[in-house]
Design a protein around this motif. Structure first.
Motif, PDB file in Angstrom:
ATOM      1  N   THR A  69      -0.849 -15.730  -4.122  1.00  0.00           N
ATOM      2  CA  THR A  69      -1.285 -15.012  -3.263  1.00  0.00           C
ATOM      3  C   THR A  69      -0.913 -13.731  -3.264  1.00  0.00           C
ATOM      4  O   THR A  69      -1.540 -12.656  -3.289  1.00  0.00           O
ATOM      5  CB  THR A  69      -1.653 -15.570  -1.839  1.00  0.00           C
ATOM      6  OG1 THR A  69      -2.282 -16.583  -1.955  1.00  0.00           O
ATOM      7  CG2 THR A  69      -2.348 -14.612  -1.219  1.00  0.00           C
ATOM      8  N   LEU A  70       0.587 -13.720  -3.093  1.00  0.00           N
ATOM      9  CA  LEU A  70       1.189 -12.355  -3.045  1.00  0.00           C
ATOM     10  C   LEU A  70       1.367 -11.639  -4.397  1.00  0.00           C
ATOM     11  O   LEU A  70       1.081 -10.645  -4.443  1.00  0.00           O
ATOM     12  CB  LEU A  70       2.695 -12.543  -2.893  1.00  0.00           C
ATOM     13  CG  LEU A  70       3.679 -11.442  -2.946  1.00  0.00           C
ATOM     14  CD1 LEU A  70       3.060 -10.353  -1.907  1.00  0.00           C
ATOM     15  CD2 LEU A  70       5.312 -11.767  -2.468  1.00  0.00           C
ATOM     16  N   ALA A  71       1.150 -12.400  -5.559  1.00  0.00           N
ATOM     17  CA  ALA A  71       1.003 -11.843  -6.940  1.00  0.00           C
ATOM     18  C   ALA A  71      -0.445 -11.262  -7.082  1.00  0.00           C
ATOM     19  O   ALA A  71      -0.507 -10.235  -7.639  1.00  0.00           O
ATOM     20  CB  ALA A  71       1.080 -12.998  -7.948  1.00  0.00           C
ATOM     21  N   ALA A  72      -1.421 -11.835  -6.517  1.00  0.00           N
ATOM     22  CA  ALA A  72      -2.828 -11.092  -6.650  1.00  0.00           C
ATOM     23  C   ALA A  72      -2.750  -9.744  -5.897  1.00  0.00           C
ATOM     24  O   ALA A  72      -3.473  -8.871  -6.324  1.00  0.00           O
ATOM     25  CB  ALA A  72      -3.829 -12.339  -6.062  1.00  0.00           C
ATOM     26  N   ALA A  73      -2.001  -9.929  -4.638  1.00  0.00           N
ATOM     27  CA  ALA A  73      -2.074  -8.532  -3.849  1.00  0.00           C
ATOM     28  C   ALA A  73      -1.304  -7.584  -4.524  1.00  0.00           C
ATOM     29  O   ALA A  73      -1.629  -6.440  -4.563  1.00  0.00           O
ATOM     30  CB  ALA A  73      -1.373  -8.858  -2.775  1.00  0.00           C
ATOM     31  N   ILE A  74      -0.278  -7.926  -5.266  1.00  0.00           N
ATOM     32  CA  ILE A  74       0.406  -7.023  -6.161  1.00  0.00           C
ATOM     33  C   ILE A  74      -0.290  -6.342  -7.117  1.00  0.00           C
ATOM     34  O   ILE A  74      -0.412  -5.075  -7.376  1.00  0.00           O
ATOM     35  CB  ILE A  74       1.664  -7.426  -6.586  1.00  0.00           C
ATOM     36  CG1 ILE A  74       2.800  -7.775  -5.392  1.00  0.00           C
ATOM     37  CG2 ILE A  74       2.330  -6.506  -7.768  1.00  0.00           C
ATOM     38  CD1 ILE A  74       3.832  -8.826  -5.754  1.00  0.00           C
ATOM     39  N   ALA A  75      -1.148  -7.219  -7.762  1.00  0.00           N
ATOM     40  CA  ALA A  75      -1.724  -6.816  -8.806  1.00  0.00           C
ATOM     41  C   ALA A  75      -3.161  -5.882  -8.470  1.00  0.00           C
ATOM     42  O   ALA A  75      -3.500  -4.946  -9.086  1.00  0.00           O
ATOM     43  CB  ALA A  75      -2.578  -7.960  -9.771  1.00  0.00           C
ATOM     44  N   SER A  76      -3.614  -6.270  -7.434  1.00  0.00           N
ATOM     45  CA  SER A  76      -4.594  -5.539  -6.820  1.00  0.00           C
ATOM     46  C   SER A  76      -4.294  -3.900  -6.268  1.00  0.00           C
ATOM     47  O   SER A  76      -5.031  -2.872  -6.312  1.00  0.00           O
ATOM     48  CB  SER A  76      -5.192  -6.170  -5.533  1.00  0.00           C
ATOM     49  OG  SER A  76      -4.488  -6.048  -4.482  1.00  0.00           O
ATOM     50  N   HIS A  77      -2.930  -3.784  -6.190  1.00  0.00           N
ATOM     51  CA  HIS A  77      -2.442  -2.405  -5.812  1.00  0.00           C
ATOM     52  C   HIS A  77      -2.063  -1.884  -7.266  1.00  0.00           C
ATOM     53  O   HIS A  77      -1.410  -0.653  -7.206  1.00  0.00           O
ATOM     54  CB  HIS A  77      -1.334  -2.535  -5.123  1.00  0.00           C
ATOM     55  CG  HIS A  77      -1.752  -2.643  -3.484  1.00  0.00           C
ATOM     56  ND1 HIS A  77      -1.883  -3.733  -2.964  1.00  0.00           N
ATOM     57  CD2 HIS A  77      -2.160  -1.794  -2.737  1.00  0.00           C
ATOM     58  CE1 HIS A  77      -2.411  -3.588  -1.682  1.00  0.00           C
ATOM     59  NE2 HIS A  77      -2.420  -2.539  -1.508  1.00  0.00           N
ATOM     60  N   PRO A  85       0.803  -1.114  -0.129  1.00  0.00           N
ATOM     61  CA  PRO A  85      -0.010   0.210  -0.065  1.00  0.00           C
ATOM     62  C   PRO A  85       0.874   1.335  -0.076  1.00  0.00           C
ATOM     63  O   PRO A  85       0.516   2.261  -0.560  1.00  0.00           O
ATOM     64  CB  PRO A  85      -0.856  -0.205   1.254  1.00  0.00           C
ATOM     65  CG  PRO A  85      -0.805  -1.566   1.547  1.00  0.00           C
ATOM     66  CD  PRO A  85       0.456  -1.690   1.091  1.00  0.00           C
ATOM     67  N   ILE A  86       1.968   1.249   0.714  1.00  0.00           N
ATOM     68  CA  ILE A  86       3.009   2.410   0.726  1.00  0.00           C
ATOM     69  C   ILE A  86       3.485   2.692  -0.721  1.00  0.00           C
ATOM     70  O   ILE A  86       3.309   3.897  -1.245  1.00  0.00           O
ATOM     71  CB  ILE A  86       4.072   2.177   1.782  1.00  0.00           C
ATOM     72  CG1 ILE A  86       3.420   2.003   2.898  1.00  0.00           C
ATOM     73  CG2 ILE A  86       5.230   3.254   1.576  1.00  0.00           C
ATOM     74  CD1 ILE A  86       4.638   1.630   3.947  1.00  0.00           C
ATOM     75  N   ILE A  87       3.824   1.624  -1.280  1.00  0.00           N
ATOM     76  CA  ILE A  87       4.365   1.743  -2.679  1.00  0.00           C
ATOM     77  C   ILE A  87       3.669   2.162  -3.631  1.00  0.00           C
ATOM     78  O   ILE A  87       3.797   3.160  -4.605  1.00  0.00           O
ATOM     79  CB  ILE A  87       5.157   0.314  -3.371  1.00  0.00           C
ATOM     80  CG1 ILE A  87       6.333   0.100  -1.959  1.00  0.00           C
ATOM     81  CG2 ILE A  87       5.686   0.431  -4.503  1.00  0.00           C
ATOM     82  CD1 ILE A  87       6.749  -1.407  -2.423  1.00  0.00           C
ATOM     83  N   ALA A  88       2.349   1.655  -3.685  1.00  0.00           N
ATOM     84  CA  ALA A  88       1.211   1.950  -4.737  1.00  0.00           C
ATOM     85  C   ALA A  88       0.787   3.625  -4.293  1.00  0.00           C
ATOM     86  O   ALA A  88       0.634   4.344  -5.142  1.00  0.00           O
ATOM     87  CB  ALA A  88       0.077   1.020  -4.358  1.00  0.00           C
ATOM     88  N   ALA A  89       0.652   3.911  -3.204  1.00  0.00           N
ATOM     89  CA  ALA A  89       0.244   5.283  -2.854  1.00  0.00           C
ATOM     90  C   ALA A  89       1.291   6.179  -3.078  1.00  0.00           C
ATOM     91  O   ALA A  89       0.846   7.502  -3.337  1.00  0.00           O
ATOM     92  CB  ALA A  89      -0.301   5.472  -1.320  1.00  0.00           C
ATOM     93  N   ALA A  90       2.462   5.871  -3.240  1.00  0.00           N
ATOM     94  CA  ALA A  90       3.467   6.631  -3.587  1.00  0.00           C
ATOM     95  C   ALA A  90       3.512   6.793  -5.200  1.00  0.00           C
ATOM     96  O   ALA A  90       4.490   7.898  -5.640  1.00  0.00           O
ATOM     97  CB  ALA A  90       4.762   6.193  -3.020  1.00  0.00           C
ATOM     98  N   GLY A  91       2.777   6.097  -5.836  1.00  0.00           N
ATOM     99  CA  GLY A  91       2.773   6.225  -7.166  1.00  0.00           C
ATOM    100  C   GLY A  91       3.825   5.694  -7.941  1.00  0.00           C
ATOM    101  O   GLY A  91       3.961   5.828  -9.127  1.00  0.00           O
ATOM    102  N   ALA A  92       4.514   4.428  -7.524  1.00  0.00           N
ATOM    103  CA  ALA A  92       5.457   3.683  -8.275  1.00  0.00           C
ATOM    104  C   ALA A  92       4.581   2.959  -9.069  1.00  0.00           C
ATOM    105  O   ALA A  92       3.501   2.643  -9.199  1.00  0.00           O
ATOM    106  CB  ALA A  92       6.232   2.950  -7.020  1.00  0.00           C
ATOM    107  N   ASP A  93       5.450   2.101  -9.982  1.00  0.00           N
ATOM    108  CA  ASP A  93       4.797   1.423 -11.004  1.00  0.00           C
ATOM    109  C   ASP A  93       5.126   0.134 -10.612  1.00  0.00           C
ATOM    110  O   ASP A  93       4.167  -1.028 -11.000  1.00  0.00           O
ATOM    111  CB  ASP A  93       5.587   1.583 -12.249  1.00  0.00           C
ATOM    112  CG  ASP A  93       5.196   3.096 -12.854  1.00  0.00           C
ATOM    113  OD1 ASP A  93       4.445   3.636 -13.186  1.00  0.00           O
ATOM    114  OD2 ASP A  93       6.420   3.792 -12.898  1.00  0.00           O
ATOM    115  N   GLY A  94       6.076  -0.461  -9.868  1.00  0.00           N
ATOM    116  CA  GLY A  94       6.233  -1.727  -9.596  1.00  0.00           C
ATOM    117  C   GLY A  94       7.185  -1.911  -8.411  1.00  0.00           C
ATOM    118  O   GLY A  94       7.398  -0.998  -7.734  1.00  0.00           O
TER     119      GLY A  94
END
Length: 249
Positions: A55-63, A28-37
């Motif tokens: 499961t981790l892959a799905a969480a990454i994609a969800s962000h 969530p931190i990485i996504a909220a910061a506007g990163a791509d990956g």
């Protein structure tokens, strides 16, 4: 086109990531910061997490992030043979839906050992990138020998250029960039300061401007990974600051 920016989870500190509950907790931190990956580090995964990479892959994609996967292993063993764990590592990366697997070079000795990579990588949906590490195998001469083998054998392999690791092995990062840049597909952005006889990674705002000139020697379209320390009371704000900085310079 703006540069793709990746945040390496280890930038938050291995102990801190573990205390937060693992690498999924920093998404969530990485996504909220506007990163791509996000770069997921194998050494920070528990056995349970390794067995639940989808499961981790799905969480990454969800962000709305993409993943790359870093394994603390070498492509070639100390005896020069291809690492027999490579197929399993590629499969783990595939389970994570990672775009590439990153490993270090290890003791590359001959094109004969590299030949085994052809069929393995041609059958893998995951790309392979090789990084200069902080061992004697991460010095410029071995990396150049491997670069030449990739060209001669037309191997589907590119390089991760860690901007500061050259300092740990007594090499000039600028010289390395001038020789290796054509094969670089991913950049680990890192600055370092010398403390006594050792180096330590530092945040870009605390570094000399050498890192920026070095970055400009490298391919402008290569994704840039944040691997320097991300610290502060508001990790999202700190991360966003550097994501924005690296997207524009």
């Amino acid at each position: 086109m703006k540069n793709a920016i990746i945040v390496v989870t280890a930038a938050y500190g291995n102990a801190h990531v573990t205390a937060m509950g693992g690498q999924q907790a920093v998404l969530p931190i990485i996504a909220a910061a506007g990163a791509d990956g996000v770069e997921i580090r194998r050494e920070l995964l528990t056995e349970q997490e390794l067995n639940a990479l989808p499961t981790l892959a799905a969480a990454i994609a969800s962000h709305s992030l993409f993943a790359c996967y870093s394994a603390p292993q070498a492509l070639f063993n100390d005896d020069g043979a291809l690492n027999p764990a490579l197929p399993a590592l590629l499969e783990e990366a595939h389970s994570l839906n990672a775009r590439w697997l990153k490993v270090s070079l290890g003791n590359f000795q001959s094109n004969h050992a590299a030949a085994a990579l052809h069929d393995l990588l041609n059958a893998s949906p995951v790309a392979l990138v090789v990084e200069n590490d902080q061992t004697r195998y991460g010095k410029l001469a071995p990396m150049q020998r491997f670069q030449a083998a990739v060209a001669v054998m037309k191997l589907p392999v590119t390089l991760t250029f860690d901007m500061a690791n050259w300092l740990w092995v007594g090499e000039s990062p600028e010289t390395a960039a001038s020789k290796l840049a054509p094969l670089v597909s991913y950049i680990h952005v890192k600055a370092a300061q010398q403390v006594d006889t050792h180096y330590r990674a530092v945040a870009l705002d605390d570094a000399e401007p050498r890192w920026l000139e070095l970055l400009r020697q490298l391919p402008g379209d290569a994704p840039r990974g944040i691997e320097f320390p991300l610290e502060g009371a508001d990790l999202t704000a700190v991360t966003r600051h550097y994501v924005n900085l690296l997207r524009e310079v």
